[in-house]
Design a protein around this motif. Sequence first.
Motif, PDB file in Angstrom:
ATOM      1  N   LEU A   1       0.814  -1.215   0.000  1.00 58.32           N
ATOM      2  CA  LEU A   1       0.000   0.000   0.000  1.00 58.32           C
ATOM      3  C   LEU A   1       0.847   1.265   0.000  1.00 58.32           C
ATOM      4  N   ASP A   2       1.935   1.265   0.755  1.00 58.44           N
ATOM      5  CA  ASP A   2       2.707   2.497   0.915  1.00 58.44           C
ATOM      6  C   ASP A   2       3.512   2.881  -0.328  1.00 58.44           C
ATOM      7  N   VAL A   3       3.602   1.990  -1.330  1.00 56.70           N
ATOM      8  CA  VAL A   3       4.276   2.363  -2.575  1.00 56.70           C
ATOM      9  C   VAL A   3       3.263   2.558  -3.704  1.00 56.70           C
ATOM     10  N   LEU A   4       2.006   2.783  -3.336  1.00 51.03           N
ATOM     11  CA  LEU A   4       0.963   3.080  -4.302  1.00 51.03           C
ATOM     12  C   LEU A   4       0.541   4.542  -4.198  1.00 51.03           C
ATOM     13  N   THR A   5      -0.111   5.026  -5.248  1.00 54.05           N
ATOM     14  CA  THR A   5      -0.677   6.365  -5.229  1.00 54.05           C
ATOM     15  C   THR A   5      -2.109   6.310  -4.696  1.00 54.05           C
ATOM     16  N   ARG A   6      -2.650   7.472  -4.422  1.00 59.58           N
ATOM     17  CA  ARG A   6      -4.041   7.543  -3.963  1.00 59.58           C
ATOM     18  C   ARG A   6      -4.985   6.941  -5.014  1.00 59.58           C
ATOM     19  N   ASP A   7      -4.762   7.255  -6.284  1.00 63.51           N
ATOM     20  CA  ASP A   7      -5.625   6.728  -7.334  1.00 63.51           C
ATOM     21  C   ASP A   7      -5.537   5.208  -7.413  1.00 63.51           C
ATOM     22  N   GLU A   8      -4.341   4.649  -7.234  1.00 69.23           N
ATOM     23  CA  GLU A   8      -4.187   3.201  -7.297  1.00 69.23           C
ATOM     24  C   GLU A   8      -4.888   2.503  -6.138  1.00 69.23           C
ATOM     25  N   VAL A   9      -4.786   3.084  -4.942  1.00 67.01           N
ATOM     26  CA  VAL A   9      -5.492   2.516  -3.791  1.00 67.01           C
ATOM     27  C   VAL A   9      -6.996   2.628  -3.986  1.00 67.01           C
ATOM     28  N   GLU A  10      -7.444   3.754  -4.485  1.00 71.72           N
ATOM     29  CA  GLU A  10      -8.867   3.924  -4.770  1.00 71.72           C
ATOM     30  C   GLU A  10      -9.325   2.887  -5.783  1.00 71.72           C
ATOM     31  N   GLY A  11      -8.504   2.628  -6.782  1.00 73.59           N
ATOM     32  CA  GLY A  11      -8.850   1.638  -7.788  1.00 73.59           C
ATOM     33  C   GLY A  11      -8.973   0.233  -7.216  1.00 73.59           C
ATOM     34  N   ILE A  12      -8.070  -0.123  -6.300  1.00 75.89           N
ATOM     35  CA  ILE A  12      -8.143  -1.444  -5.661  1.00 75.89           C
ATOM     36  C   ILE A  12      -9.402  -1.553  -4.816  1.00 75.89           C
ATOM     37  N   ALA A  13      -9.709  -0.508  -4.038  1.00 75.87           N
ATOM     38  CA  ALA A  13     -10.905  -0.526  -3.202  1.00 75.87           C
ATOM     39  C   ALA A  13     -12.163  -0.648  -4.057  1.00 75.87           C
TER      40      ALA A  13
END
Length: 281
Positions: free
Chosen positions: A129-141
């Motif tokens: 998680l800590d090497v992802l961007t906000r958009d990437e985390v949002e995309g996973i969620a």
Amino acid sequence: MSTTDAPGYAPEWLELREGADAAARAPELIEPLQHWLAAQERPASGIVIRDLGCGTGSMGRWLAPRLNGPQHWILHDRDPALLDLAAVRTPRTAADGSHVTVTTEQGDIAGLTAEDLRGASLLTASALLDVLTRDEVEGIAAACAEAGCPALLSLSVVGRVELTPAEPLDAEFADAFDAHQRRSGLLGPDAVSVASVAFARHGAMVRVQTSPWRLGADESALTGEWLRGWVGAACEHRPDLAERADAYLRRRLEACAAGELRVVVYHSDLLALPRPAGVTP
């Protein structure tokens, strides 16, 4: 910065940290996950687990023997050598003696969609998680919500480090390291809080549990490598620290070699479970 450009990790580093990772992972999240999985309809072949950025497969080695029932692990990584190693070392027996199988898929995880998770019972990842961007985390969620797939995302840094005995420079290096972790839009120590909000906004029940490394004399090799990387990243972000870094690192490594240094590196594990139909937040 997308995960396509994120740095890879040497297998030697992943091997070195595995014991500390295993000791840190939050077993408190296994029971609610197990209950959720047991309540779902599933084929006789069992649950399907997709492990993103699997590295050498440490998540599978820790989790597969703790879950009941047949399991099929699909390991994802960009490095084919790591995938081969992870596949060979994945346990073949679940907690209740059921069979565990494994396949691999090479490639990047950027742009994960619900279609990618079709048929998956669980999404897992470690130190991702800590090497992802906000958009990437949002995309996973969003992908997990649409697919009705729970997620267990472990060992994300949270921006807190304790070194004992303390030194006045500790805080400067810690702050510079955290800033380095946030470079180019990466979430770094903000990842768990951002992911918690994102999963909850998509209707998931979110649980967060601390999962700190506690490094003492028995972990001196790991502590030494962590120190070199921690100080190096801090200096990369703040070059003005370099003139003090050599002496600081030398003192810390000498204390580490003498068994006198204790380090706690705080992480958090996150479990996001889809909310049952008809249950509102």
